[in-house]
Design a protein around this motif. Sequence first.
Motif: not given
Lengths: 229, 43
Positions: A36-43
Amino acid sequence: MKKLALISIPLTLALLAFTSYLALAVAPTERTMGDVQRIFYYHVPSGWVAGLCFFVNFLASAIYLWKRSEASDAMAAASAEVGVVFCTVLLITGPLWARPVWGIWWTWDARLTTTLVLWLIYVSYLVLRRFAAGGQTQMLAAAFAIFGFADVPIVYMSIRWFRTQHPSPVMGGGENSGLDPAMLHVFLINLAAFTVLGILFVWLRYKLQMQEQALESAHAQAALKGVSQ
Amino acid sequence: MNPIPFLHAAYIVAWVVYVGYLGRILLRMKKVEEETKEMQREK
């Protein structure tokens, strides 16, 4: 302009698709949060582009107050709208990341609250531009934008000034901050792709604003001619 | 709690917002162009 748009739109979307693939499939999995940390790359890139757009809005508004040029007013309108779009994605992806990691969708901490206030400021700016009557709308909007921009550095500094639920800065946040080089690589590519998307949106929106302004003045001239005849 | 749906939701929402906004700009551009042409014809 049409030819350039026909080339740049699919190219930008392809770039964004490629960087999404990098973020979802190539970047290493973070140890504590997992995938879920991959949201970082959009956030984070969405927040970066929003801040950049609001800075452009600030500059364009200052130039408008100084020179009263229609082009700078069009740039201010375009950049504010695009900034709101990116800020909206920031405010949606944040809670989607927070829920599985913090166990809550939202909390009134300094970073989240100042970001929501920032979004509200620029939505109000757009509402003002859309509905204010009279000939002073552009000047009012420019003055509003200059004061409104004061929230951008507050949002940026909030996680440095206050101990918040939101994590401390990942980069430039002191000794213990930093990203794994493989993550940093993917992050920087995403940051570049989002910046390109932001530039594309502002450019298209600016062209649209100029066309709308030209059409409006043509309508006004036609109406004046009708009155004088 | 399975976090994967949240990850997918974040990416899908972002794409929907960005592509939707792009579509909205392009539609408005088309409309303004048509109005401009119509006005030139009326002249």
